[in-house]
Scaffold this motif. Structure first.
Motif, PDB file in Angstrom:
ATOM      1  N   ALA A 290       0.823  -1.430  -0.045  1.00 36.68           N
ATOM      2  CA  ALA A 290      -0.054   0.776   0.434  1.00 36.68           C
ATOM      3  C   ALA A 290       1.054   1.229  -0.043  1.00 36.68           C
ATOM      4  O   ALA A 290       1.644   1.744   1.013  1.00 36.68           O
ATOM      5  CB  ALA A 290      -1.118  -0.032   1.322  1.00 36.68           C
ATOM      6  N   VAL A 291       1.009   2.105  -0.840  1.00 36.40           N
ATOM      7  CA  VAL A 291       1.612   3.134  -1.354  1.00 36.40           C
ATOM      8  C   VAL A 291       1.003   4.331  -1.336  1.00 36.40           C
ATOM      9  O   VAL A 291       0.150   4.327  -1.334  1.00 36.40           O
ATOM     10  CB  VAL A 291       2.378   3.261  -3.231  1.00 36.40           C
ATOM     11  N   ASN A 292       1.719   5.388   0.101  1.00 34.59           N
ATOM     12  CA  ASN A 292       1.094   6.332   0.490  1.00 34.59           C
ATOM     13  C   ASN A 292       1.096   7.232  -1.003  1.00 34.59           C
ATOM     14  O   ASN A 292       2.444   7.255  -1.337  1.00 34.59           O
ATOM     15  CB  ASN A 292       1.814   7.495   1.071  1.00 34.59           C
ATOM     16  N   MET A 293      -0.048   8.047  -1.631  1.00 35.46           N
ATOM     17  CA  MET A 293      -0.116   8.454  -2.370  1.00 35.46           C
ATOM     18  C   MET A 293       0.139  10.117  -1.631  1.00 35.46           C
ATOM     19  O   MET A 293      -0.107  11.302  -3.143  1.00 35.46           O
ATOM     20  CB  MET A 293      -1.208   9.160  -2.901  1.00 35.46           C
ATOM     21  N   GLU A 294       0.371  10.074  -1.091  1.00 36.48           N
ATOM     22  CA  GLU A 294       0.522  11.743  -0.363  1.00 36.48           C
ATOM     23  C   GLU A 294      -0.297  12.838  -0.042  1.00 36.48           C
ATOM     24  O   GLU A 294      -0.245  14.132  -1.273  1.00 36.48           O
ATOM     25  CB  GLU A 294       1.652  12.446  -0.660  1.00 36.48           C
ATOM     26  N   ILE A 295      -1.391  12.445  -0.306  1.00 29.47           N
ATOM     27  CA  ILE A 295      -3.123  12.717  -0.762  1.00 29.47           C
ATOM     28  C   ILE A 295      -3.671  12.593   0.859  1.00 29.47           C
ATOM     29  O   ILE A 295      -3.953  11.669   1.112  1.00 29.47           O
ATOM     30  CB  ILE A 295      -3.795  12.695  -1.568  1.00 29.47           C
ATOM     31  N   TYR A 296      -4.057  13.952   1.684  1.00 28.57           N
ATOM     32  CA  TYR A 296      -4.599  13.947   2.674  1.00 28.57           C
ATOM     33  C   TYR A 296      -5.772  15.209   2.490  1.00 28.57           C
ATOM     34  O   TYR A 296      -6.096  16.064   2.617  1.00 28.57           O
ATOM     35  CB  TYR A 296      -3.912  14.515   3.887  1.00 28.57           C
ATOM     36  N   VAL A 297      -6.735  14.649   4.015  1.00 28.62           N
ATOM     37  CA  VAL A 297      -8.231  15.427   3.810  1.00 28.62           C
ATOM     38  C   VAL A 297      -8.021  15.446   5.712  1.00 28.62           C
ATOM     39  O   VAL A 297      -7.233  14.277   6.506  1.00 28.62           O
ATOM     40  CB  VAL A 297      -9.328  14.958   3.472  1.00 28.62           C
ATOM     41  N   MET A 298      -8.545  16.616   5.737  1.00 29.72           N
ATOM     42  CA  MET A 298      -8.448  17.199   7.893  1.00 29.72           C
ATOM     43  C   MET A 298      -9.162  18.120   7.381  1.00 29.72           C
ATOM     44  O   MET A 298      -9.045  19.184   6.652  1.00 29.72           O
ATOM     45  CB  MET A 298      -6.693  16.872   8.689  1.00 29.72           C
ATOM     46  N   ARG A 299      -9.413  18.749   8.864  1.00 32.27           N
ATOM     47  CA  ARG A 299     -10.376  19.645   9.594  1.00 32.27           C
ATOM     48  C   ARG A 299      -9.405  20.576   8.829  1.00 32.27           C
ATOM     49  O   ARG A 299      -8.124  20.405   9.151  1.00 32.27           O
ATOM     50  CB  ARG A 299     -10.762  19.495  10.450  1.00 32.27           C
ATOM     51  N   CYS A 300      -9.683  21.804   8.582  1.00 30.09           N
ATOM     52  CA  CYS A 300      -8.147  23.016   8.828  1.00 30.09           C
ATOM     53  C   CYS A 300      -8.391  23.595  10.074  1.00 30.09           C
ATOM     54  O   CYS A 300      -7.182  23.870  10.122  1.00 30.09           O
ATOM     55  CB  CYS A 300      -9.088  23.848   8.043  1.00 30.09           C
ATOM     56  N   SER A 301      -8.876  23.184  11.168  1.00 30.29           N
ATOM     57  CA  SER A 301      -8.082  23.477  12.741  1.00 30.29           C
ATOM     58  C   SER A 301      -7.185  22.198  12.348  1.00 30.29           C
ATOM     59  O   SER A 301      -6.464  22.615  14.012  1.00 30.29           O
ATOM     60  CB  SER A 301      -9.533  23.284  13.317  1.00 30.29           C
ATOM     61  N   LEU A 302      -7.151  20.847  12.097  1.00 37.33           N
ATOM     62  CA  LEU A 302      -6.377  20.398  12.278  1.00 37.33           C
ATOM     63  C   LEU A 302      -4.781  20.676  11.971  1.00 37.33           C
ATOM     64  O   LEU A 302      -4.114  20.907  12.817  1.00 37.33           O
ATOM     65  CB  LEU A 302      -6.777  18.880  12.557  1.00 37.33           C
ATOM     66  N   TYR A 303      -4.754  20.697  10.288  1.00 39.14           N
ATOM     67  CA  TYR A 303      -4.017  21.232   9.670  1.00 39.14           C
ATOM     68  C   TYR A 303      -3.411  22.342  10.277  1.00 39.14           C
ATOM     69  O   TYR A 303      -2.088  22.359  11.173  1.00 39.14           O
ATOM     70  CB  TYR A 303      -4.473  21.788   8.221  1.00 39.14           C
ATOM     71  N   ALA A 304      -3.904  23.549  10.569  1.00 36.50           N
ATOM     72  CA  ALA A 304      -3.892  24.435  11.630  1.00 36.50           C
ATOM     73  C   ALA A 304      -2.485  24.201  12.892  1.00 36.50           C
ATOM     74  O   ALA A 304      -1.702  24.674  13.315  1.00 36.50           O
ATOM     75  CB  ALA A 304      -4.215  25.526  11.854  1.00 36.50           C
ATOM     76  N   GLN A 305      -3.640  23.211  13.761  1.00 36.67           N
ATOM     77  CA  GLN A 305      -2.564  22.779  14.816  1.00 36.67           C
ATOM     78  C   GLN A 305      -1.552  22.022  14.983  1.00 36.67           C
ATOM     79  O   GLN A 305      -0.626  22.716  15.565  1.00 36.67           O
ATOM     80  CB  GLN A 305      -3.584  21.370  16.110  1.00 36.67           C
ATOM     81  N   ILE A 306      -1.551  20.981  13.467  1.00 39.14           N
ATOM     82  CA  ILE A 306       0.070  20.431  13.024  1.00 39.14           C
ATOM     83  C   ILE A 306       1.008  21.276  12.767  1.00 39.14           C
ATOM     84  O   ILE A 306       1.626  21.297  13.733  1.00 39.14           O
ATOM     85  CB  ILE A 306      -0.325  19.448  12.035  1.00 39.14           C
ATOM     86  N   VAL A 307       0.759  22.356  11.939  1.00 42.47           N
ATOM     87  CA  VAL A 307       1.340  23.406  11.653  1.00 42.47           C
ATOM     88  C   VAL A 307       2.206  23.861  12.871  1.00 42.47           C
ATOM     89  O   VAL A 307       3.177  24.224  13.212  1.00 42.47           O
ATOM     90  CB  VAL A 307       1.186  24.320  10.659  1.00 42.47           C
ATOM     91  N   ARG A 308       1.152  24.817  14.022  1.00 46.15           N
ATOM     92  CA  ARG A 308       2.149  25.359  14.753  1.00 46.15           C
ATOM     93  C   ARG A 308       2.262  24.937  16.020  1.00 46.15           C
ATOM     94  O   ARG A 308       3.250  25.010  16.618  1.00 46.15           O
ATOM     95  CB  ARG A 308       0.691  25.943  15.788  1.00 46.15           C
ATOM     96  N   ARG A 309       2.310  23.289  16.833  1.00 47.07           N
ATOM     97  CA  ARG A 309       2.641  22.525  17.283  1.00 47.07           C
ATOM     98  C   ARG A 309       4.090  21.924  16.843  1.00 47.07           C
ATOM     99  O   ARG A 309       4.679  22.235  17.453  1.00 47.07           O
ATOM    100  CB  ARG A 309       2.108  21.154  17.314  1.00 47.07           C
ATOM    101  N   PHE A 310       4.591  21.489  15.428  1.00 50.57           N
ATOM    102  CA  PHE A 310       5.625  21.524  14.786  1.00 50.57           C
ATOM    103  C   PHE A 310       6.544  22.550  14.376  1.00 50.57           C
ATOM    104  O   PHE A 310       7.715  21.894  15.527  1.00 50.57           O
ATOM    105  CB  PHE A 310       6.254  20.192  14.016  1.00 50.57           C
ATOM    106  N   MET A 311       6.185  24.083  14.913  1.00 50.53           N
ATOM    107  CA  MET A 311       6.579  24.572  14.322  1.00 50.53           C
ATOM    108  C   MET A 311       7.452  25.289  16.050  1.00 50.53           C
ATOM    109  O   MET A 311       8.721  25.535  16.251  1.00 50.53           O
ATOM    110  CB  MET A 311       5.999  26.001  14.032  1.00 50.53           C
ATOM    111  N   ALA A 312       6.852  24.770  16.711  1.00 47.07           N
ATOM    112  CA  ALA A 312       7.034  25.314  18.299  1.00 47.07           C
ATOM    113  C   ALA A 312       8.213  24.372  18.610  1.00 47.07           C
ATOM    114  O   ALA A 312       8.739  24.573  19.596  1.00 47.07           O
ATOM    115  CB  ALA A 312       5.760  25.879  19.108  1.00 47.07           C
ATOM    116  N   TRP A 313       8.170  22.821  18.183  1.00 46.65           N
ATOM    117  CA  TRP A 313       8.895  22.153  18.591  1.00 46.65           C
ATOM    118  C   TRP A 313       9.937  21.902  17.655  1.00 46.65           C
ATOM    119  O   TRP A 313      10.985  21.933  18.850  1.00 46.65           O
ATOM    120  CB  TRP A 313       7.811  20.597  18.415  1.00 46.65           C
ATOM    121  N   ASN A 314      10.042  22.277  16.872  1.00 44.21           N
ATOM    122  CA  ASN A 314      11.153  23.130  16.176  1.00 44.21           C
ATOM    123  C   ASN A 314      11.617  21.309  15.595  1.00 44.21           C
ATOM    124  O   ASN A 314      12.916  21.088  15.676  1.00 44.21           O
ATOM    125  CB  ASN A 314      11.634  23.525  16.678  1.00 44.21           C
TER     126      ASN A 314
END
Length: 384
Positions: free
Chosen positions: A197-221
């Motif tokens: 099963a090959v990951n096609m790098e296509i993702y669906v998520m809520r916009c709020s979760l997307y923003a949370q992921i980006v902010r979290r990993f920016m903060a954690w570096n």
């Protein structure tokens, strides 16, 4: 829940992430991103994610560039060929801030963090993220419906492929449990027997979760690009897999790019990618029909408009405004726009970039596993 009801109830925006490594597709990507690569005589790779998103009713699409803007700007412009020039949304271009070292992408996460306002201003409920390497025609509406039905936090699109048919390059595979939930992701070479099963790098998520992921990993570096941030998030939140069953080619190398073109010569593959309810759009160019001389012979080939053909073409693809002089023979090759093939030339298993001139009498022979690549705007003479 009906697809129409989903679209009426929720608003979707799209992210096309062009922060993609170009190392293994050089020299074709020396001066253009992977998304700018021509495909099947009249298209470019970016046409596929844009068309997939538009078919799902997405009105706002953010294209995160990788520093090489011009070819994408020239092709996409204001998005009118994809009906994305409306007042309610449109196409937005962002500099991903990527740095390529030896063809590898670094540090694009900050650009996504700095442009979270795009998501907020779109007032969307869900975001669809995809790149340009996954050559496919996917029903994004069906993916969203699956996402809602499974009550997933992230839905990842995968394709089950035969390992023997895979390109010999490392890719990301996923393991799923009996409920189709992603158990883990791993790099794999697909050299063993069976299927993966090959990951096609296509993702669906809520916009709020997307923003949370980006902010979290920016903060954690802890990570430096969006792709790795999402891969990390998949391990910690409920992620379901959606199996795509249509035509798919992962454009990760010269060979996979060549193989995808050769696939298109077969009507079954061409219909699977371009047929059906979801049309693949591209920039419209009005050209005169191609001219075929009296001694021309063409078989199992795709030829765009504006060409002048006076030779033999077999199992090949020609883009617009290609000139083939008499007594030349083109076999299992890809000839891009504006190239001129002189008299008495023989080409076999060749990928020729745009605006090349091949001098009379030249012979250039590659193989299906190792096609010869000729860079853009070259003048070549290789005698027998």
């Amino acid at each position: 829940m009906e697809v129409g009801a989903i679209l009426n109830q929720y608003k979707i925006c799209g992210i096309v992430n062009l922060s993609e490594s170009k190392q293994l597709t050089n020299p074709l990507t020396r001066y253009r991103p992977v998304a700018g690569l021509p495909f099947c005589s009249s298209y470019r790779l970016i046409d596929f994610p844009l068309s997939n998103l538009v078919s799902a009713g997405v009105e706002s699409i953010g294209i995160f560039m990788n520093g090489q803007y011009q070819s994408i700007y020239d092709h996409v412009l204001n998005g009118s060929d994809w009906d994305l020039d409306s007042l309610n949304g449109g196409i937005f271009f962002f500099d991903s801030g990527t740095e390529q070292i030896n063809g590898l992408i670094r540090d694009d996460l900050e650009a996504f963090h700095n442009n979270l306002e795009f998501i907020e201003k779109s007032r969307s409920d869900f975001v669809i993220i995809m790149g340009s390497r996954a050559l496919c025609n996917i029903d994004v509406q069906a993916v969203l419906r699956h996402h809602l039905e499974q009550k997933a936090e992230i839905t990842l699109v995968y394709k089950t492929i035969s390992c023997s048919a895979a390109d010999d390059r490392p890719i990301t595979c996923v393991e799923l449990d009996e409920n189709n939930r992603i158990r883990k992701m791993k790099s794999c070479m697909l050299r063993h027997d069976g299927q993966s099963a090959v990951n096609m790098e296509i993702y669906v998520m809520r916009c709020s979760l997307y923003a949370q992921i980006v902010r979290r990993f920016m903060a954690w570096n802890e990570v430096y690009n969006l792709r790795d941030a999402i891969h990390q998030a998949v391990r910690t939140v409920k992620t379901n897999g959606y199996e795509y069953t249509g035509y798919f080619k992962n454009i990760t190398s010269i060979k996979s790019y060549y193989d995808a073109h050769m696939d298109m010569i077969e009507e079954f593959n061409r219909s699977a990618l371009f047929g059906g309810e979801h049309q693949i759009h591209t920039k419209i160019k009005n050209e005169v029909p191609s001219y075929y001389g009296k001694n021309t012979a063409v078989s199992n080939s795709l030829i765009a408009n504006g060409c002048m053909i006076n030779g033999i073409i077999s199992h090949s693809l020609l883009s617009r405004n290609v000139v083939i002089h008499k007594e030349s023979k083109i076999v299992s090759s890809i000839i891009m726009e504006g190239s001129v093939i002189g008299e008495g030339v023989y080409l076999s298993n060749v990928i020729m970039d745009k605006e090349n001139h091949i001098q009379p009498g030249s012979r250039i022979i590659g193989s299906a596993d190792h096609p010869v690549v000729i860079e853009k705007k070259s003048t070549i003479y290789l005698g027998s």
